[in-house]
Write a protein that holds these residues in place. Structure first.
Motif, PDB file in Angstrom:
ATOM      1  N   ARG A  16      28.977  59.795  47.641  1.00  0.00           N
ATOM      2  CA  ARG A  16      28.153  60.195  49.358  1.00  0.00           C
ATOM      3  C   ARG A  16      29.528  59.980  49.940  1.00  0.00           C
ATOM      4  NH1 ARG A  16      28.951  58.399  53.511  1.00  0.00           N
ATOM      5  NH2 ARG A  16      30.970  56.551  52.627  1.00  0.00           N
ATOM      6  N   TRP A  17      29.148  61.024  51.092  1.00  0.00           N
ATOM      7  CA  TRP A  17      30.710  61.152  52.315  1.00  0.00           C
ATOM      8  C   TRP A  17      30.035  61.639  53.060  1.00  0.00           C
ATOM      9  CZ3 TRP A  17      33.235  65.259  53.564  1.00  0.00           C
ATOM     10  CH2 TRP A  17      33.154  66.993  53.031  1.00  0.00           C
ATOM     11  N   SER A  18      30.904  62.010  54.290  1.00  0.00           N
ATOM     12  CA  SER A  18      30.668  62.203  55.526  1.00  0.00           C
ATOM     13  C   SER A  18      31.621  63.596  56.601  1.00  0.00           C
ATOM     14  CB  SER A  18      30.766  61.258  56.344  1.00  0.00           C
ATOM     15  OG  SER A  18      29.917  59.878  56.053  1.00  0.00           O
ATOM     16  N   PRO A  19      30.613  64.657  56.092  1.00  0.00           N
ATOM     17  CA  PRO A  19      31.595  66.100  56.549  1.00  0.00           C
ATOM     18  C   PRO A  19      30.546  65.845  57.601  1.00  0.00           C
ATOM     19  CG  PRO A  19      29.218  66.420  55.582  1.00  0.00           C
ATOM     20  CD  PRO A  19      29.711  64.942  55.351  1.00  0.00           C
ATOM     21  N   ARG A  20      31.875  66.881  58.536  1.00  0.00           N
ATOM     22  CA  ARG A  20      31.258  67.300  59.565  1.00  0.00           C
ATOM     23  C   ARG A  20      30.854  68.298  59.911  1.00  0.00           C
ATOM     24  NH1 ARG A  20      36.681  64.611  61.533  1.00  0.00           N
ATOM     25  NH2 ARG A  20      35.608  62.537  62.384  1.00  0.00           N
ATOM     26  N   ALA A  21      30.629  69.748  58.703  1.00  0.00           N
ATOM     27  CA  ALA A  21      30.577  70.611  58.845  1.00  0.00           C
ATOM     28  C   ALA A  21      28.958  70.297  58.617  1.00  0.00           C
ATOM     29  CB  ALA A  21      31.322  70.865  57.923  1.00  0.00           C
ATOM     30  N   PHE A  73      34.204  64.270  72.000  1.00  0.00           N
ATOM     31  CA  PHE A  73      34.817  64.460  70.425  1.00  0.00           C
ATOM     32  C   PHE A  73      33.556  64.617  69.471  1.00  0.00           C
ATOM     33  CE2 PHE A  73      36.074  63.193  66.294  1.00  0.00           C
ATOM     34  CZ  PHE A  73      37.391  64.230  65.306  1.00  0.00           C
ATOM     35  N   ASN A  74      32.276  63.834  69.277  1.00  0.00           N
ATOM     36  CA  ASN A  74      31.760  64.244  68.337  1.00  0.00           C
ATOM     37  C   ASN A  74      31.157  65.318  69.164  1.00  0.00           C
ATOM     38  OD1 ASN A  74      32.224  62.048  66.770  1.00  0.00           O
ATOM     39  ND2 ASN A  74      31.725  60.294  67.934  1.00  0.00           N
ATOM     40  N   GLN A  75      30.769  65.696  69.566  1.00  0.00           N
ATOM     41  CA  GLN A  75      29.674  66.385  70.869  1.00  0.00           C
ATOM     42  C   GLN A  75      30.283  68.127  69.620  1.00  0.00           C
ATOM     43  OE1 GLN A  75      28.457  67.076  74.224  1.00  0.00           O
ATOM     44  NE2 GLN A  75      28.871  65.280  75.007  1.00  0.00           N
ATOM     45  N   MET A 128      25.033  62.266  55.820  1.00  0.00           N
ATOM     46  CA  MET A 128      24.807  61.918  57.076  1.00  0.00           C
ATOM     47  C   MET A 128      26.795  62.089  57.266  1.00  0.00           C
ATOM     48  SD  MET A 128      21.593  59.680  56.587  1.00  0.00           S
ATOM     49  CE  MET A 128      20.928  59.938  58.515  1.00  0.00           C
ATOM     50  N   ARG A 129      26.687  61.505  58.881  1.00  0.00           N
ATOM     51  CA  ARG A 129      28.348  60.864  59.649  1.00  0.00           C
ATOM     52  C   ARG A 129      27.392  60.497  60.729  1.00  0.00           C
ATOM     53  NH1 ARG A 129      33.326  62.630  59.176  1.00  0.00           N
ATOM     54  NH2 ARG A 129      34.927  61.072  59.930  1.00  0.00           N
ATOM     55  N   ALA A 130      27.850  58.828  60.545  1.00  0.00           N
ATOM     56  CA  ALA A 130      27.691  57.574  61.785  1.00  0.00           C
ATOM     57  C   ALA A 130      29.206  58.053  62.465  1.00  0.00           C
ATOM     58  CB  ALA A 130      28.105  56.318  60.924  1.00  0.00           C
ATOM     59  N   MET A 131      28.192  57.664  63.826  1.00  0.00           N
ATOM     60  CA  MET A 131      29.226  58.087  64.962  1.00  0.00           C
ATOM     61  C   MET A 131      29.201  57.109  65.971  1.00  0.00           C
ATOM     62  SD  MET A 131      28.410  61.909  66.318  1.00  0.00           S
ATOM     63  CE  MET A 131      26.328  61.983  65.273  1.00  0.00           C
ATOM     64  N   ALA A 132      30.088  56.179  66.152  1.00  0.00           N
ATOM     65  CA  ALA A 132      30.247  54.858  67.206  1.00  0.00           C
ATOM     66  C   ALA A 132      31.175  55.635  68.332  1.00  0.00           C
ATOM     67  CB  ALA A 132      31.181  54.055  67.016  1.00  0.00           C
ATOM     68  N   GLY A 133      30.687  56.917  68.334  1.00  0.00           N
ATOM     69  CA  GLY A 133      31.767  57.583  69.627  1.00  0.00           C
ATOM     70  C   GLY A 133      30.619  57.880  70.166  1.00  0.00           C
ATOM     71  N   GLN A 152      23.416  50.823  68.168  1.00  0.00           N
ATOM     72  CA  GLN A 152      24.753  50.322  66.526  1.00  0.00           C
ATOM     73  C   GLN A 152      25.405  52.103  66.540  1.00  0.00           C
ATOM     74  OE1 GLN A 152      25.598  47.204  65.587  1.00  0.00           O
ATOM     75  NE2 GLN A 152      23.841  46.051  65.883  1.00  0.00           N
ATOM     76  N   ILE A 153      24.581  52.894  66.438  1.00  0.00           N
ATOM     77  CA  ILE A 153      25.558  53.891  66.090  1.00  0.00           C
ATOM     78  C   ILE A 153      24.859  55.156  65.617  1.00  0.00           C
ATOM     79  CG2 ILE A 153      27.681  53.263  64.630  1.00  0.00           C
ATOM     80  CD1 ILE A 153      25.626  54.550  62.384  1.00  0.00           C
ATOM     81  N   ALA A 154      24.922  56.233  66.338  1.00  0.00           N
ATOM     82  CA  ALA A 154      24.402  57.396  66.402  1.00  0.00           C
ATOM     83  C   ALA A 154      24.254  58.012  64.591  1.00  0.00           C
ATOM     84  CB  ALA A 154      24.818  58.201  67.405  1.00  0.00           C
TER      85      ALA A 154
END
Ligand SMILES: Cc1cc2nc3c(=O)[nH]c(=O)nc-3n(C[C@H](O)[C@H](O)[C@H](O)COP(=O)(O)O)c2cc1C
Length: 196
Positions: A16-21, A73-75, A128-133, A152-154
């Protein structure tokens, strides 16, 4: 980089890991609900299940407004996801609606639910990638969140792809993250910090 656990755990944890692509494709609603179903079975204090999930598919009318809740940043990367899930939790808890008191465990329980979700997503070919931003001040209005619920998070959900469409500094982050050694995390009996 590969991930080598210090002890022989199920590979699902290191895989399990969190890519952004993400590939920007629509995703099957059945798959999204399968991911949230796994979260449903997380443990929680008194089995109160304080978590709630607000999901938005990329083709939904609310997509742009939902992406707009993320920070700039996250957008940049999350706009290529297939869906967003906002993990929210009930800050109140009690045996009945007229005997509610502040809960001290809703965040902990929501975190367990997110972990279930992310592992299930990987099992069926998503990431999936969690976002606190997130703009926490504006989000409750956009999401129509009752005041007793805390965002909590997106989470961005989608199928991973190659990262050429991402800004350069994000492309270099598309690698597996390491973890500190287990021996630096666990303490037998009492908490003890080793002086260097
Ligand atoms: C609560 C939480 C908040 C996070 N916030 C962000 C974020 O705002 N933007 C982002 O790109 N990644 C965010 N992440 C992703 C983490 O940076 C990532 O999970 C961490 O580096 C470990 O990598 P891995 O998930 O690939 O193992 C967040 C993760 C968590 C659990």
């Amino acid at each position: 980089m590969t991930r080598s656990p210090d002890y022989p755990i199920d590979p699902m944890f290191t895989q399990r890991w969190s890519p952004r692509a993400f590939d920007g494709q629509a995703m099957d609603d059945h798959d999204l609900k399968t991911i949230m179903e796994a979260a449903r079975w997380a443990p929680s204090c008194y089995n109160y299940q304080p978590w709630r999930f607000i999901f938005i598919h990329r083709e939904d009318a609310r997509w742009d407004a939902s992406i707009g809740v993320l920070d700039a940043f996250n957008q940049q990367w999350a706009k290529h996801a297939s869906a967003l899930i906002f993990v929210v939790s009930d800050t109140l808890m009690g045996p009945s609606e007229d005997r509610l008191a502040p809960s001290h465990f809703h965040s902990f329980d929501a975190g367990a639910a997110w972990a279930h979700m992310s592992l299930q997503a990987n099992r069926i070919g998503y990431h999936m990638r969690a976002m606190a931003g997130v703009d926490y001040a504006r989000a409750p209005e956009v999401l129509r969140l009752p005041t007793r619920f805390k965002l909590q998070i997106a989470v961005a959900v989608g199928r991973q792809t190659t990262p050429e469409h991402l800004p350069d500094m994000m492309q270099k982050d598309e690698v597996l993250t390491p973890r500190r050694p287990l021996q630096d995390t666990i303490f037998e009996g009492v908490f003890a910090v080793t002086e260097n």
